[in-house]
Design a protein around this motif. Sequence first.
Motif, PDB file in Angstrom:
ATOM      1  N   GLU A 219      -5.568  -9.731  -9.014  1.00 19.57           N
ATOM      2  CA  GLU A 219      -4.911  -8.428  -8.482  1.00 19.57           C
ATOM      3  C   GLU A 219      -5.692  -7.689  -8.121  1.00 19.57           C
ATOM      4  O   GLU A 219      -6.639  -6.998  -8.825  1.00 19.57           O
ATOM      5  N   THR A 220      -4.926  -6.667  -7.285  1.00 19.96           N
ATOM      6  CA  THR A 220      -5.418  -5.742  -7.176  1.00 19.96           C
ATOM      7  C   THR A 220      -5.443  -4.261  -7.687  1.00 19.96           C
ATOM      8  O   THR A 220      -4.415  -3.469  -7.824  1.00 19.96           O
ATOM      9  N   ARG A 221      -6.469  -3.627  -7.814  1.00 21.86           N
ATOM     10  CA  ARG A 221      -6.771  -2.723  -8.955  1.00 21.86           C
ATOM     11  C   ARG A 221      -7.535  -1.361  -8.109  1.00 21.86           C
ATOM     12  O   ARG A 221      -8.679  -1.690  -7.462  1.00 21.86           O
ATOM     13  N   ILE A 222      -7.525  -0.468  -8.660  1.00 15.19           N
ATOM     14  CA  ILE A 222      -8.312   1.005  -8.386  1.00 15.19           C
ATOM     15  C   ILE A 222      -9.552   1.284  -9.459  1.00 15.19           C
ATOM     16  O   ILE A 222      -9.611   0.469 -10.871  1.00 15.19           O
TER      17      ILE A 222
ATOM     18  N   TRP B 124       0.693  -1.312  -0.266  1.00 12.72           N
ATOM     19  CA  TRP B 124      -0.359  -0.035   0.103  1.00 12.72           C
ATOM     20  C   TRP B 124       0.729   1.196   0.065  1.00 12.72           C
ATOM     21  O   TRP B 124       0.068   2.994   0.312  1.00 12.72           O
TER      22      TRP B 124
ATOM     23  N   ALA C 202      -0.002  -5.153  -4.041  1.00 11.38           N
ATOM     24  CA  ALA C 202      -1.074  -5.732  -3.219  1.00 11.38           C
ATOM     25  C   ALA C 202      -1.943  -6.458  -2.792  1.00 11.38           C
ATOM     26  O   ALA C 202      -2.392  -6.575  -3.392  1.00 11.38           O
TER      27      ALA C 202
ATOM     28  N   PHE D 242     -10.045   0.344  -4.078  1.00 10.52           N
ATOM     29  CA  PHE D 242      -9.355  -1.462  -4.800  1.00 10.52           C
ATOM     30  C   PHE D 242     -10.509  -2.394  -4.507  1.00 10.52           C
ATOM     31  O   PHE D 242     -11.300  -2.497  -3.793  1.00 10.52           O
TER      32      PHE D 242
ATOM     33  N   THR E 216       1.532  -4.703  -9.459  1.00 10.35           N
ATOM     34  CA  THR E 216       1.225  -4.148  -7.525  1.00 10.35           C
ATOM     35  C   THR E 216       1.658  -4.986  -6.284  1.00 10.35           C
ATOM     36  O   THR E 216       0.600  -6.446  -6.876  1.00 10.35           O
TER      37      THR E 216
ATOM     38  N   ALA F 225      -2.993   8.341  -5.055  1.00  6.40           N
ATOM     39  CA  ALA F 225      -2.302   6.943  -5.618  1.00  6.40           C
ATOM     40  C   ALA F 225      -1.282   6.825  -7.120  1.00  6.40           C
ATOM     41  O   ALA F 225      -2.077   7.492  -7.908  1.00  6.40           O
TER      42      ALA F 225
ATOM     43  N   TYR G  86      -0.615   1.257  -9.566  1.00  3.65           N
ATOM     44  CA  TYR G  86      -1.461   0.912  -9.356  1.00  3.65           C
ATOM     45  C   TYR G  86      -2.246   0.146 -10.625  1.00  3.65           C
ATOM     46  O   TYR G  86      -2.219   1.297 -11.379  1.00  3.65           O
TER      47      TYR G  86
END
Length: 269
Positions: free
Chosen positions: A203-206, A37, A263, A197, A261, A54, A140
Amino acid sequence: MRQLIASALMVLTSAFAATAQERELVTLQTRQDSEGWEAVGRLDIAGKGFCTAALIRERLILTAAHCLYDSDGSLIAADRFEFRAGLRDGRAAATRGVQRAVAHPDYMHDEALTRASAVAMDIAVLELDRPIRETRLRPYLIAERPLTGDEVGVVSYGRGREEAPSLQEVCSVLGRQTGVIIMTCDVDYGSSGSPVFIVRDGETRIASVVSAMAHVGGEKVSLGTSLAEPLTTLMAHFASVAPARPGGTQRVMTLGERNDTGAKFVTID
């Protein structure tokens, strides 16, 4: 962070019944807590306060468009911004100035009246004065717009918790209306621009950017921008108004473009 009178927003009356598994805000107090993060940071604005932003490119950060305006409605000069990535207890993983700030071309700033139509376009990108290339500060990915019922999370700075980021791992999307994402995420003043998120394909995305607070049926909600089309338009606008840097050109961002990323969210059974 602004407040919006949400009487015009249509939310299902049963929307708040499905929030039992939501998590409380947790302060990211250690480096281990903050792993993945660190590319979220506090965007300090000299003489005004701060927002949250971000990293989405080595030189670009994403935040709310209204953070670019002063109390008198004028645009804030780029040199008044400072991005402090991963700021925790006075120390940042990286600190950068800003040399250019561009809001969505259709965003209409009106401090006295916050409308849903303004929230839908409330995004901006800021170009840093130097790229961030730290291994643990990875830009991100951008996700497709979240759907009603999706679980999302938010990392933010806010009033009373300015010195370290807070993570809410699980909150809910209550609905969407005219480009506005209505969520149960816990936000406060200073949380404007916070990345929302979602996990897509592991995968962690915005998935959204926090714009405002509101109340629906006596319950506090947060409002964010649906990024899919607005971000594409914003990036094209940014490319048109920002001269290409020596030796290269500005690239338009595409959804799902890989940034690797690290995260992660905790899986809830």
